[in-house]
Motif scaffolding. Sequence first.
Motif, short mmCIF file in Angstrom:
data_model
loop_
_atom_site.label_atom_id
_atom_site.label_comp_id
_atom_site.label_asym_id
_atom_site.label_seq_id
_atom_site.Cartn_x
_atom_site.Cartn_y
_atom_site.Cartn_z
N GLU A 512 0.84 -1.21 0.00
CA GLU A 512 0.00 0.00 0.00
C GLU A 512 0.87 1.26 0.00
OE1 GLU A 512 -3.07 -0.07 3.07
OE2 GLU A 512 -3.60 -2.11 2.49
N VAL A 513 1.96 1.22 0.77
CA VAL A 513 2.85 2.39 0.83
C VAL A 513 3.56 2.58 -0.50
CG1 VAL A 513 4.90 3.34 1.95
CG2 VAL A 513 3.15 2.20 3.33
N GLY A 516 1.65 4.09 -3.26
CA GLY A 516 1.39 5.53 -3.10
C GLY A 516 2.48 6.40 -3.73
N HIS A 517 3.59 5.79 -4.16
CA HIS A 517 4.65 6.58 -4.80
C HIS A 517 4.15 7.03 -6.18
CE1 HIS A 517 8.35 7.64 -6.84
NE2 HIS A 517 8.97 7.63 -5.67
N CYS A 558 11.42 4.84 -2.38
CA CYS A 558 10.47 3.84 -1.85
C CYS A 558 10.95 3.30 -0.51
CB CYS A 558 10.30 2.70 -2.85
SG CYS A 558 9.27 3.19 -4.25
N ARG A 561 10.16 5.85 1.97
CA ARG A 561 8.73 5.91 2.26
C ARG A 561 8.31 4.86 3.29
NH1 ARG A 561 4.15 7.53 -1.25
NH2 ARG A 561 4.92 9.45 -2.12
N GLU A 565 6.73 5.73 6.74
CA GLU A 565 5.29 5.47 6.93
C GLU A 565 5.00 4.24 7.78
OE1 GLU A 565 2.56 6.09 3.71
OE2 GLU A 565 3.92 7.53 2.79
#
Length: 629
Positions: A512-513, A516-517, A558, A561, A565
């Motif tokens: 999911e993270v 989002g990129h 990534c 991230r 996150e």
Amino acid sequence: MRYKDMYRGWQQDPDGFWMEAARDIHWTKVPTKALFDDNAPIYDWFKDGETNACYNAVDRHVDAGRGDQTAIIYDSPVTDTTSQITFGELQTKVANLAGALTAKGIAKGDRVIVYMPMIPEAIVAMLACARIGAVHSVVFGGFAANELAVRIDDARPKAILAASCGIEPNRVVSYKPLLDQAIELADHKPDFCAIYQRDQQRADMIDGRDHDWDDFQTGVAPADCVPVTGDHPAYILYTSGTTGNPKGVVRATGGHLVALNWSMKHVYNVDAGDVFWAASDVGWVVGHSYICYGPLIHGNTTVVFEGKPVGTPDAGTFWRVIQDHKVKCLFTAPTAFRAIKRDDPTGALVGDYDISSLKSLFLAGERADPDTIAWAEDKLNVPVVDHWWQTETGWAIVGNPLGVEQLPFKIGSPTVPMPGYDVQILDDDGAPVAAGELGAIAIKLPLPPGTLATLWNAEDRFRDAYLTTFDGFYETGDAGYMDEDGYLYVMARTDDVINVAGHRLSTGAMEEVLAGHPDVAECAVIGAADALKGQEPIGFLCLNSGVTRGADEIVKECVGRIRSEIGPVAAFKRAVVLDRLPKTRSGKILRGIMVKIADGTEYKHPATIDDPAILDEVKTALTTIGLAK
Ligand code: COA
Ligand code: AMP
């Protein structure tokens, strides 16, 4: 008594078995029976009894004249500190904090988030909540602000108890800015925060919302223990599921006290006064059950260790702690031993310490590989017990009950089911398979006392995630087999949960993270085998058409991230860029095959694959980061 007799005794009279175990708990109102099944398949234990978890963990030992016994040993190589707290002192600390919480309006049933490193105040915070019937939810310090925010929105705490910082060997982790950011991100806002200021880094306070830990306890009346019913939630502990939304495991008070107390003698074979050390973290279930509640309820001395198995300062730290505090039983994750073995392969450092107090080593949290078990047995010369359980169950499903009888060990098996657990191996249709055949590991309902009552605010998800696949059974999410002697072998997860250094993580949450990129069109995350951590998450990224930036730069972003996150604990360090992902014709990503390619194990081209050539592309990409050998 022998194991077989004990297990049969439970099968013949489960209620009698657990009512007998409940006699070792202090009740302000004794329950009339153990199991309440009127709401099956959701079950309650000891529902009509009344008790208090903090009273059982602290006050009753003081009342029994053992106030001078050490309750907590704090050993912190990262701050070069050791200290001890007696049960009497713990009672004062807990009653004062509970009094301060009460004065600020916290009452039975209110939620309180605890966001603290491995310091005694974390245990004090948990027990203070339990004292007044508040429901704590401890969040592990290695999670990022966003994960904390998700938990704040789900648990809706009235208060947050935190420390100014945690200390990792390579850095000071500033907790307070993470906490401030999480509260900012969350829709729900707590009424107040209380911050324990550590000398290593003091936090800036927000006027009106934040209180100093010591100041807000000054002049308040200490609080007494508030009786709660057996089904009252003792705590919520979030754990990874298949999606980014963690599952809030709810532990009910009565069963939790009875089962943990029972396990201390029967599983771990320790008596009141013995020193028990679970080298884990209060943020995990092992920390809840076996740093905080289990040992204290049973009158053991518990060790709060703020350090790592290696590097603080070396691979001899565990032996030093065992020697200095006369630890009788050590519980940790296999990865800790793999780390020690890597730094000190011959175990030379063991010889520098007197570890004669140690009588057993228990391992859990991930599969214990035979090499690690053999190394530990050889160097420590004590029984090394692999036992299998989950955040959901709160205590061992399968183990070798040293306090009852030491059963013969079999390499690769955590041994046999504990009373309360009817473990069965089922095929896809829910039919039991023959001994030796692989299947889903399921547990016949009801689960025993101390296991999860439900998921916080999500009973439907509880039913869907655990109770619907196999009618009348709890689905563990693990696959394995049982041999002719009833020994269980746990082989793999059946879902997208991976286990990195004994930490349970969701590949779905990482996907999911990554998705989002802005440059990522599609992605997948798998757990590849890792010699130290068991598994390592590896990302696969397909970029949007027209993206011209270098792949290295995007991979780096990534990685950043996921760290910001989900948190550093995800240990997500590597990803590769592909033109497309391997999928079935119906569009399902073939993660299982990707794992096999990464690990260099044999795989067959599945008949349903869309385009077999893509598997070669996966292999080529993985070789560039040293995998797929
Ligand atoms: N607060 C903040 N950050 C944390 C943290 C915490 N409580 N715990 C871990 N982290 C960070 C680490 O600093 C590391 O960050 P880095 O990427 O900047 O180095 C990252 O999260 C990964 O940590 P970890 O998985 O612990 O790896 P490591 O390389 O630091 O240590 C081991 C490896 C094997 C020594 C370590 O994982 C270990 O002790 N494992 C035992 C596991 C355990 O007890 N599990 C509990 C279940 S019983
Ligand atoms: P957690 O909820 O973090 O304790 O993780 C539970 C999961 O870790 C289990 O469902 C298993 O997949 C794995 N696990 C825990 N203990 C063992 C063990 N002794 N052997 C194999 N896997 C284990």
